[in-house]
Design an enzyme around this catalytic site. Structure first.
Site, PDB file in Angstrom:
ATOM      1  N   HIS A 262      48.565  41.158  42.252  1.00  0.00           N
ATOM      2  CA  HIS A 262      47.448  41.630  41.409  1.00  0.00           C
ATOM      3  C   HIS A 262      47.915  41.654  39.954  1.00  0.00           C
ATOM      4  O   HIS A 262      48.247  40.612  39.418  1.00  0.00           O
ATOM      5  CB  HIS A 262      46.991  43.000  41.927  1.00  0.00           C
ATOM      6  CG  HIS A 262      45.758  43.577  41.286  1.00  0.00           C
ATOM      7  ND1 HIS A 262      44.855  42.854  40.564  1.00  0.00           N
ATOM      8  CD2 HIS A 262      45.273  44.851  41.305  1.00  0.00           C
ATOM      9  CE1 HIS A 262      43.872  43.637  40.147  1.00  0.00           C
ATOM     10  NE2 HIS A 262      44.107  44.867  40.584  1.00  0.00           N
ATOM     11  N   HIS A 301      42.542  32.895  43.506  1.00  0.00           N
ATOM     12  CA  HIS A 301      41.773  34.126  43.274  1.00  0.00           C
ATOM     13  C   HIS A 301      40.851  34.361  44.466  1.00  0.00           C
ATOM     14  O   HIS A 301      40.327  33.406  45.041  1.00  0.00           O
ATOM     15  CB  HIS A 301      40.927  33.995  41.998  1.00  0.00           C
ATOM     16  CG  HIS A 301      40.506  35.304  41.441  1.00  0.00           C
ATOM     17  ND1 HIS A 301      39.407  35.976  41.930  1.00  0.00           N
ATOM     18  CD2 HIS A 301      41.045  36.084  40.485  1.00  0.00           C
ATOM     19  CE1 HIS A 301      39.284  37.118  41.260  1.00  0.00           C
ATOM     20  NE2 HIS A 301      40.259  37.213  40.385  1.00  0.00           N
ATOM     21  N   ASP A 357      46.083  35.507  34.883  1.00  0.00           N
ATOM     22  CA  ASP A 357      47.507  35.802  34.653  1.00  0.00           C
ATOM     23  C   ASP A 357      48.340  34.574  34.317  1.00  0.00           C
ATOM     24  O   ASP A 357      49.523  34.714  33.981  1.00  0.00           O
ATOM     25  CB  ASP A 357      48.088  36.481  35.901  1.00  0.00           C
ATOM     26  CG  ASP A 357      47.467  37.848  36.106  1.00  0.00           C
ATOM     27  OD1 ASP A 357      46.875  38.074  37.175  1.00  0.00           O
ATOM     28  OD2 ASP A 357      47.525  38.661  35.172  1.00  0.00           O
TER      29      ASP A 357
HETATM   30  C1  SDX Z   1      44.343  39.336  39.544  1.00  0.00           C
HETATM   31  O1  SDX Z   1      40.544  40.571  42.378  1.00  0.00           O
HETATM   32  C2  SDX Z   1      40.542  40.432  41.035  1.00  0.00           C
HETATM   33  O2  SDX Z   1      39.552  40.370  40.394  1.00  0.00           O
HETATM   34  C3  SDX Z   1      41.943  40.407  40.436  1.00  0.00           C
HETATM   35  C4  SDX Z   1      42.014  40.114  38.961  1.00  0.00           C
HETATM   36  C5  SDX Z   1      41.405  41.189  38.116  1.00  0.00           C
HETATM   37  O3  SDX Z   1      41.023  40.904  36.995  1.00  0.00           O
HETATM   38  O4  SDX Z   1      41.431  42.380  38.590  1.00  0.00           O
HETATM   39  O5  SDX Z   1      41.383  38.865  38.709  1.00  0.00           O
HETATM   40  C6  SDX Z   1      43.486  40.006  38.521  1.00  0.00           C
HETATM   41  O6  SDX Z   1      44.926  40.004  40.380  1.00  0.00           O
HETATM   42  C7  SDX Z   1      44.426  37.842  39.530  1.00  0.00           C
HETATM   43  C8  SDX Z   1      45.281  37.283  40.712  1.00  0.00           C
HETATM   44  C9  SDX Z   1      46.747  37.406  40.320  1.00  0.00           C
HETATM   45  N1  SDX Z   1      47.634  37.049  41.433  1.00  0.00           N
HETATM   46  C10 SDX Z   1      48.294  35.914  41.484  1.00  0.00           C
HETATM   47  O7  SDX Z   1      48.220  35.026  40.639  1.00  0.00           O
HETATM   48  C11 SDX Z   1      49.246  35.802  42.673  1.00  0.00           C
HETATM   49  C12 SDX Z   1      49.129  34.421  43.305  1.00  0.00           C
HETATM   50  N2  SDX Z   1      47.816  34.292  43.932  1.00  0.00           N
HETATM   51  C13 SDX Z   1      47.692  34.715  45.271  1.00  0.00           C
HETATM   52  O8  SDX Z   1      48.683  35.319  45.945  1.00  0.00           O
HETATM   53  C14 SDX Z   1      46.305  34.701  45.861  1.00  0.00           C
HETATM   54  O9  SDX Z   1      45.656  33.600  45.380  1.00  0.00           O
HETATM   55  C15 SDX Z   1      45.481  35.947  45.627  1.00  0.00           C
HETATM   56  C16 SDX Z   1      46.209  37.171  46.025  1.00  0.00           C
HETATM   57  C17 SDX Z   1      45.095  36.045  44.186  1.00  0.00           C
HETATM   58  C18 SDX Z   1      44.215  35.810  46.450  1.00  0.00           C
HETATM   59  O10 SDX Z   1      44.616  35.877  47.767  1.00  0.00           O
HETATM   60  P1  SDX Z   1      43.544  35.649  48.949  1.00  0.00           P
HETATM   61  O11 SDX Z   1      42.144  35.600  48.436  1.00  0.00           O
HETATM   62  O12 SDX Z   1      43.869  36.638  50.027  1.00  0.00           O
HETATM   63  O13 SDX Z   1      43.865  34.204  49.369  1.00  0.00           O
HETATM   64  P2  SDX Z   1      44.889  33.815  50.531  1.00  0.00           P
HETATM   65  O14 SDX Z   1      46.209  34.495  50.273  1.00  0.00           O
HETATM   66  O15 SDX Z   1      44.201  34.052  51.827  1.00  0.00           O
HETATM   67  O16 SDX Z   1      45.085  32.249  50.277  1.00  0.00           O
HETATM   68  C19 SDX Z   1      44.209  31.297  50.845  1.00  0.00           C
HETATM   69  C20 SDX Z   1      45.093  30.055  51.026  1.00  0.00           C
HETATM   70  C21 SDX Z   1      46.369  30.330  51.819  1.00  0.00           C
HETATM   71  O17 SDX Z   1      46.767  29.104  52.351  1.00  0.00           O
HETATM   72  P3  SDX Z   1      46.507  28.771  53.937  1.00  0.00           P
HETATM   73  O18 SDX Z   1      46.923  30.014  54.730  1.00  0.00           O
HETATM   74  O19 SDX Z   1      45.010  28.520  54.020  1.00  0.00           O
HETATM   75  O20 SDX Z   1      47.334  27.560  54.247  1.00  0.00           O
HETATM   76  O21 SDX Z   1      45.546  29.614  49.730  1.00  0.00           O
HETATM   77  C22 SDX Z   1      46.976  29.742  49.681  1.00  0.00           C
HETATM   78  C23 SDX Z   1      47.387  30.687  50.791  1.00  0.00           C
HETATM   79  O22 SDX Z   1      48.697  30.398  51.213  1.00  0.00           O
HETATM   80  N3  SDX Z   1      47.270  30.321  48.367  1.00  0.00           N
HETATM   81  C24 SDX Z   1      48.268  29.942  47.589  1.00  0.00           C
HETATM   82  C25 SDX Z   1      48.147  30.712  46.432  1.00  0.00           C
HETATM   83  N4  SDX Z   1      47.105  31.541  46.531  1.00  0.00           N
HETATM   84  C26 SDX Z   1      46.558  31.299  47.735  1.00  0.00           C
HETATM   85  N5  SDX Z   1      49.235  29.014  47.778  1.00  0.00           N
HETATM   86  C27 SDX Z   1      50.105  28.875  46.764  1.00  0.00           C
HETATM   87  N6  SDX Z   1      50.064  29.569  45.604  1.00  0.00           N
HETATM   88  C28 SDX Z   1      49.100  30.501  45.409  1.00  0.00           C
HETATM   89  N7  SDX Z   1      49.054  31.173  44.275  1.00  0.00           N
END
Ligand code: SDX
Length: 421
Positions: A262, A301, A357
């Site tokens: 996050h 996201h 981010d």
């Molecule tokens: C913020 O919610 C908000 O509004 C948050 C925010 C705000 O203003 O408050 O926007 C701020 O928190 C932005 C997000 C910051 N976090 C990151 O950048 C961390 C990296 N991103 C992730 O870990 C992920 O994308 C999340 C946590 C942001 C979202 O996770 P989800 O919706 O639970 O998605 P998921 O983990 O289920 O992923 C779906 C697929 C998976 O692959 P498969 O299982 O289908 O094979 O996408 C892949 C994940 O492995 N995936 C990624 C990835 N993010 C998702 N693979 C590689 N790198 C990534 N960053």
């Protein structure tokens, strides 16, 4: 065609039709049809826990509006205190309302001397500033016991003003403590971002931040101000729903924001770019992400399935800042990562794009903030959003958050004496 759904319990053949209202269906209706059956929704990915009028996000079209106003326009024309007023009270303030609001915030920036002198002394010199800030915000609740009177709107406003005003003071104090530097008192002659930058970096009264840096801080605070029911806002609402005071609820928001998935992602992005080390290593890093060995931090996201509109603005702001203070050497690696990822089916098929981010840390680093302060900056920006949702939840007279579970543990069993284990 009726805007509704029909659910049928095939065990009994009974059905219920539920209207679709504003993109949602009322869960109370199917409790009658399916007593004791719960919709299992890990991470609340498809559950609307509330109605809200604070921010509108459309993940398909990449739209973010605060109380109906596009963030692009607010980032261009507004100030952070004005956006805070808009989020919390629902309207852009008149000049008189803004003058009164800014005056209130400006005259509540100090923290109690007992607190200032000793709050952080209990911590190690290298304590992470988010640990300091989270503790500091929670501790503030002990100085304002009247804040528990959450149903008095005037009292809520007083605590809201204090929190918006004091977050930068606590944040800068955390930084100065971690550097072994003397605390700088807030100088009320300056606007919100300038006052914060001076509390952070002033030495001997000589520091005058460049206008371009103040502008960048203004835009970054505005862009981080709210984002609907994100993890930290949900944490604030959950704690607030038990009728805890607002300082405790906002401390819960800080705690949730700290996580690298996050608000901690901006710090994780810089650590990732530094670990990649060079433009030539980008392709091998992307390969490691696709193998599951790394996450591409700053990408993906829960809501945005295309470019985060905030990332578009931040990427431009980064170029403006670098034009003044020189390009961040990690920028080329970030741009190459984006280029390679957006051309790779692994990311495109999962609809993973840069989020808020991905570029913000590059600006923070170039402005002179240490990486462990990045999430603290996010918390300052997000405080009005947390407060807007807390205020809205109180006004909605929201029920205490208490979700259900699908139990998958052991059946009933009897205690086993130690000798028989
Ligand atoms: C913020 O919610 C908000 O509004 C948050 C925010 C705000 O203003 O408050 O926007 C701020 O928190 C932005 C997000 C910051 N976090 C990151 O950048 C961390 C990296 N991103 C992730 O870990 C992920 O994308 C999340 C946590 C942001 C979202 O996770 P989800 O919706 O639970 O998605 P998921 O983990 O289920 O992923 C779906 C697929 C998976 O692959 P498969 O299982 O289908 O094979 O996408 C892949 C994940 O492995 N995936 C990624 C990835 N993010 C998702 N693979 C590689 N790198 C990534 N960053």
């Amino acid at each position: 065609m009726a805007e509704s759904i029909t659910i049928t319990d095939n065990r009994t053949g009974s059905s219920i039709e539920i209207p679709i209202v504003g993109g949602g269906v009322d869960a109370a209706a199917w409790r009658k049809l399916l007593p004791g059956i719960w919709f299992h929704d890990p991470g609340l990915a498809t559950t609307a826990v509330t109605t809200s009028a604070v921010a509108e996000i459309n993940g398909e079209t990449g739209i973010l509006r605060y109380r109906g106003y596009p963030i692009e326009q607010l980032a261009e024309h507004s100030t952070f205190p004005e956006v805070a007023h808009l989020l919390i009270y629902g309207e852009l303030p008149t000049q008189n309302q803004l003058d009164e609001w800014v005056d209130l915030i400006t005259h509540h920036t100090f923290i109690h001397e007992n607190f200032r002198k000793r709050i952080y002394d209990a911590f190690h010199y290298d304590a992470h500033p988010m640990g300091l800030l989270t503790s500091g915000v929670a501790g503030l609740s002990t100085f304002y016991p009247e804040a528990k009177d959450i149903f008095d709107p005037d009292n809520r406003r007083e605590q809201i003003v204090r929190l918006v005003a004091k977050m930068p003071t606590l944040a800068a104090a955390a930084y100065r403590f971690s550097r072994g530097l003397p605390f700088i008192f807030p100088d009320n002659a300056h606007d919100y971002p300038t006052r914060f930058l001076k509390m952070m970096f002033d030495v001997g009264g000589e520091y005058e931040p460049d206008e371009a840096l103040v502008r960048a801080m203004r835009v970054l605070f505005i862009l981080h101000a709210d984002h609907g029911q994100n993890c930290s806002t949900t944490a604030t609402r959950v704690v607030g729903s038990s009728h805890a005071d607002p300082y405790t609820a906002i401390a819960a928001g800080c705690a949730a924001l700290y996580g690298p998935l996050h608000g901690g992602a901006n710090e994780a992005v810089i650590n990732m770019l530094t670990e990649i080390g060079s433009y030539d290593e980008v392709d091998s890093f992307i390969a490691s992400v696709k193998r599951g060995a790394h996450r591409l931090m700053g990408f993906g996201h829960r809501v945005y399935k295309q470019y985060d509109p905030r990332a578009v603005i931040i990427k431009k702001a980064a170029h403006d800042v670098f034009a003044v203070i020189g390009k961040n050497p990690l920028l080329d690696i970030a741009l190459k990562l984006e280029e390679v990822a957006l051309a790779d089916d692994y990311f495109v098929s999962r609809r993973l794009y840069p989020n808020v981010d991905f570029y913000s840390g590059l600006i923070y680093q170039s402005l002179g903030f240490p990486t462990n302060m990045f999430t603290v900056l996010f918390a300052i920006g997000r405080t009005p959003g947390w407060l807007a949702h807390w205020n809205e939840m109180i006004e909605q007279n929201s029920r205490i958050y208490r979700p259900r579970q699908v139990y998958v543990g052991s059946e009933r069993r009897d205690y086993v004496p130690m000798a028989d284990r």
